[in-house]
Scaffold this motif. Structure first.
Motif, PDB file in Angstrom:
ATOM      1  N   SER A  55       0.855  -1.178   0.000  1.00 14.84           N
ATOM      2  CA  SER A  55       0.000   0.000   0.000  1.00 14.84           C
ATOM      3  C   SER A  55       0.897   1.235   0.000  1.00 14.84           C
ATOM      4  CB  SER A  55      -0.894  -0.009   1.244  1.00 14.84           C
ATOM      5  OG  SER A  55      -1.632   1.186   1.317  1.00 14.84           O
ATOM      6  N   VAL A  56       0.660   2.132  -0.964  1.00 13.77           N
ATOM      7  CA  VAL A  56       1.494   3.325  -1.105  1.00 13.77           C
ATOM      8  C   VAL A  56       0.616   4.572  -1.165  1.00 13.77           C
ATOM      9  CG1 VAL A  56       3.188   4.507  -2.558  1.00 13.77           C
ATOM     10  CG2 VAL A  56       3.270   2.026  -2.341  1.00 13.77           C
ATOM     11  N   THR A  57       0.950   5.559  -0.346  1.00 16.66           N
ATOM     12  CA  THR A  57       0.338   6.883  -0.433  1.00 16.66           C
ATOM     13  C   THR A  57       1.421   7.815  -0.945  1.00 16.66           C
ATOM     14  OG1 THR A  57      -1.113   6.422   1.433  1.00 16.66           O
ATOM     15  CG2 THR A  57      -0.819   8.730   0.837  1.00 16.66           C
ATOM     16  N   LEU A  58       1.147   8.431  -2.100  1.00 15.70           N
ATOM     17  CA  LEU A  58       2.159   9.298  -2.706  1.00 15.70           C
ATOM     18  C   LEU A  58       1.522  10.572  -3.231  1.00 15.70           C
ATOM     19  CD1 LEU A  58       1.784   8.930  -6.022  1.00 15.70           C
ATOM     20  CD2 LEU A  58       2.878   6.771  -5.519  1.00 15.70           C
ATOM     21  N   ALA A  59       2.340  11.593  -3.384  1.00 14.67           N
ATOM     22  CA  ALA A  59       1.896  12.871  -3.947  1.00 14.67           C
ATOM     23  C   ALA A  59       2.747  13.144  -5.179  1.00 14.67           C
ATOM     24  CB  ALA A  59       2.049  13.991  -2.930  1.00 14.67           C
ATOM     25  N   GLY A  64      -0.825  14.230 -13.597  1.00 13.21           N
ATOM     26  CA  GLY A  64      -0.770  13.190 -14.619  1.00 13.21           C
ATOM     27  C   GLY A  64      -0.938  11.811 -14.028  1.00 13.21           C
ATOM     28  N   ASP A  65      -0.777  10.800 -14.891  1.00 13.03           N
ATOM     29  CA  ASP A  65      -0.893   9.414 -14.465  1.00 13.03           C
ATOM     30  C   ASP A  65       0.364   9.000 -13.709  1.00 13.03           C
ATOM     31  OD1 ASP A  65      -3.344   9.199 -15.687  1.00 13.03           O
ATOM     32  OD2 ASP A  65      -2.523   8.371 -17.543  1.00 13.03           O
ATOM     33  N   PHE A  81       0.128  -4.262 -10.595  1.00 17.85           N
ATOM     34  CA  PHE A  81       0.246  -2.878 -11.024  1.00 17.85           C
ATOM     35  C   PHE A  81      -0.990  -2.107 -10.583  1.00 17.85           C
ATOM     36  CE2 PHE A  81      -0.854   0.350 -14.229  1.00 17.85           C
ATOM     37  CZ  PHE A  81       0.291   1.128 -14.186  1.00 17.85           C
ATOM     38  N   ALA A  82      -0.785  -0.880 -10.142  1.00 18.60           N
ATOM     39  CA  ALA A  82      -1.908   0.008  -9.806  1.00 18.60           C
ATOM     40  C   ALA A  82      -1.570   1.390 -10.330  1.00 18.60           C
ATOM     41  CB  ALA A  82      -2.127   0.053  -8.305  1.00 18.60           C
ATOM     42  N   GLN A  83      -2.582   2.094 -10.846  1.00 12.04           N
ATOM     43  CA  GLN A  83      -2.364   3.412 -11.434  1.00 12.04           C
ATOM     44  C   GLN A  83      -3.491   4.348 -11.039  1.00 12.04           C
ATOM     45  OE1 GLN A  83      -1.822   3.422 -15.680  1.00 12.04           O
ATOM     46  NE2 GLN A  83      -2.520   5.517 -15.854  1.00 12.04           N
ATOM     47  N   GLY A  84      -3.156   5.626 -10.945  1.00  9.30           N
ATOM     48  CA  GLY A  84      -4.156   6.648 -10.685  1.00  9.30           C
ATOM     49  C   GLY A  84      -3.738   7.938 -11.354  1.00  9.30           C
ATOM     50  N   THR A  87      -2.884  15.064  -9.098  1.00  9.13           N
ATOM     51  CA  THR A  87      -2.476  16.448  -9.307  1.00  9.13           C
ATOM     52  C   THR A  87      -1.303  16.730  -8.390  1.00  9.13           C
ATOM     53  OG1 THR A  87      -4.083  17.221  -7.685  1.00  9.13           O
ATOM     54  CG2 THR A  87      -4.784  17.209  -9.973  1.00  9.13           C
ATOM     55  N   ALA A  88      -0.510  17.689  -8.755  1.00 13.31           N
ATOM     56  CA  ALA A  88       0.711  17.994  -8.015  1.00 13.31           C
ATOM     57  C   ALA A  88       0.409  18.244  -6.542  1.00 13.31           C
ATOM     58  CB  ALA A  88       1.399  19.207  -8.626  1.00 13.31           C
ATOM     59  N   GLY A  89       1.072  17.478  -5.695  1.00 12.09           N
ATOM     60  CA  GLY A  89       0.969  17.666  -4.263  1.00 12.09           C
ATOM     61  C   GLY A  89      -0.218  17.026  -3.580  1.00 12.09           C
ATOM     62  N   ASP A  90      -1.197  16.517  -4.334  1.00  6.65           N
ATOM     63  CA  ASP A  90      -2.368  15.885  -3.725  1.00  6.65           C
ATOM     64  C   ASP A  90      -2.121  14.389  -3.516  1.00  6.65           C
ATOM     65  OD1 ASP A  90      -3.851  18.191  -3.546  1.00  6.65           O
ATOM     66  OD2 ASP A  90      -4.890  17.876  -5.457  1.00  6.65           O
ATOM     67  N   PRO A  91      -2.360  13.875  -2.308  1.00  7.39           N
ATOM     68  CA  PRO A  91      -2.115  12.458  -2.022  1.00  7.39           C
ATOM     69  C   PRO A  91      -2.975  11.524  -2.869  1.00  7.39           C
ATOM     70  CG  PRO A  91      -2.434  13.687   0.011  1.00  7.39           C
ATOM     71  CD  PRO A  91      -2.808  14.597  -1.121  1.00  7.39           C
ATOM     72  N   LEU A  92      -2.381  10.414  -3.251  1.00  3.15           N
ATOM     73  CA  LEU A  92      -3.032   9.381  -4.052  1.00  3.15           C
ATOM     74  C   LEU A  92      -2.682   8.048  -3.399  1.00  3.15           C
ATOM     75  CD1 LEU A  92      -4.522   8.753  -6.764  1.00  3.15           C
ATOM     76  CD2 LEU A  92      -2.263   8.658  -7.820  1.00  3.15           C
ATOM     77  N   ASN A  93      -3.673   7.193  -3.158  1.00  2.00           N
ATOM     78  CA  ASN A  93      -3.444   5.883  -2.538  1.00  2.00           C
ATOM     79  C   ASN A  93      -3.494   4.797  -3.604  1.00  2.00           C
ATOM     80  OD1 ASN A  93      -3.332   6.897   0.155  1.00  2.00           O
ATOM     81  ND2 ASN A  93      -5.551   7.073   0.108  1.00  2.00           N
ATOM     82  N   LEU A  94      -2.465   3.953  -3.647  1.00  2.00           N
ATOM     83  CA  LEU A  94      -2.396   2.845  -4.601  1.00  2.00           C
ATOM     84  C   LEU A  94      -2.050   1.570  -3.839  1.00  2.00           C
ATOM     85  CD1 LEU A  94      -0.317   4.622  -7.387  1.00  2.00           C
ATOM     86  CD2 LEU A  94      -2.785   4.237  -7.372  1.00  2.00           C
ATOM     87  N   CYS A  95      -2.717   0.466  -4.191  1.00  2.00           N
ATOM     88  CA  CYS A  95      -2.472  -0.821  -3.545  1.00  2.00           C
ATOM     89  C   CYS A  95      -2.205  -1.892  -4.595  1.00  2.00           C
ATOM     90  CB  CYS A  95      -3.670  -1.238  -2.704  1.00  2.00           C
ATOM     91  SG  CYS A  95      -4.004  -0.130  -1.349  1.00  2.00           S
ATOM     92  N   VAL A  96      -1.285  -2.786  -4.273  1.00  2.00           N
ATOM     93  CA  VAL A  96      -0.927  -3.878  -5.176  1.00  2.00           C
ATOM     94  C   VAL A  96      -0.809  -5.158  -4.356  1.00  2.00           C
ATOM     95  CG1 VAL A  96       0.901  -4.796  -6.650  1.00  2.00           C
ATOM     96  CG2 VAL A  96       0.326  -2.400  -6.786  1.00  2.00           C
TER      97      VAL A  96
END
Length: 136
Positions: A55-59, A64-65, A81-84, A87-96
């Motif tokens: 599980s990854v939370t990234l900004a 972009g993708d 693979f997980a993709q989202g 936007t710059a600086g906004d957190p995005l959660n991805l799980c694999v």
């Protein structure tokens, strides 16, 4: 459910370049002899199957993708693979999740990279990356 070996790692506040490897950080818990953290990879030793949950939370640095991909011995693990779109600086959660097979008595190295299907991606700041690998 019982397991023969397991590891839980966490990394916080890591800057990752476009198409760069996301380091697993440090060990929170480790049980048994079959999994260990070696540098930026987790090494699975001994014949059998290994359940991988990440599980990854990234900004993203730019809009972009952005995606994450698990690799075994430098090769992408199919379906891991997980993709989202961020936007710059906004957190995005991805799980694999993935199942890795170690066929013989050697070792398999598991790594995580910041990628997209087109190969074009932005860098990101990883706020939290949590990885659990368990030998089944």
């Amino acid at each position: 459910m019982s397991c023969k070996s397991a590891i839980h790692t966490v990394n916080t506040n890591a800057d990752v370049a476009a198409n760069g490897q996301i380091p697993f950080g440090s060990i929170v818990r480790r049980f048994g002899q079959d999994v260990d953290l070696q540098g930026s990879d987790i090494v699975c030793c001994g014949r059998g199957y290994y359940d991988c949950d990440c599980s990854v939370t990234l900004a993203p640095v730019a809009a972009g993708d952005v995606g994450i991909q698990l690799y075994a011995d430098g090769n992408p693990i199919p379906g891991a693979f997980a993709q989202g779109t961020g936007t710059a600086g906004d957190p995005l959660n991805l799980c694999v999740t993935a199942l890795v097979r170690q066929r013989c008595c050697g070792a398999t190295s598991v790594s995580l990279r910041l990628v997209t299907p087109t190969g074009i991606t932005t860098g990101a700041t990883v706020a939290n990356a949590s990885m659990v690998i368990e030998k089944l």
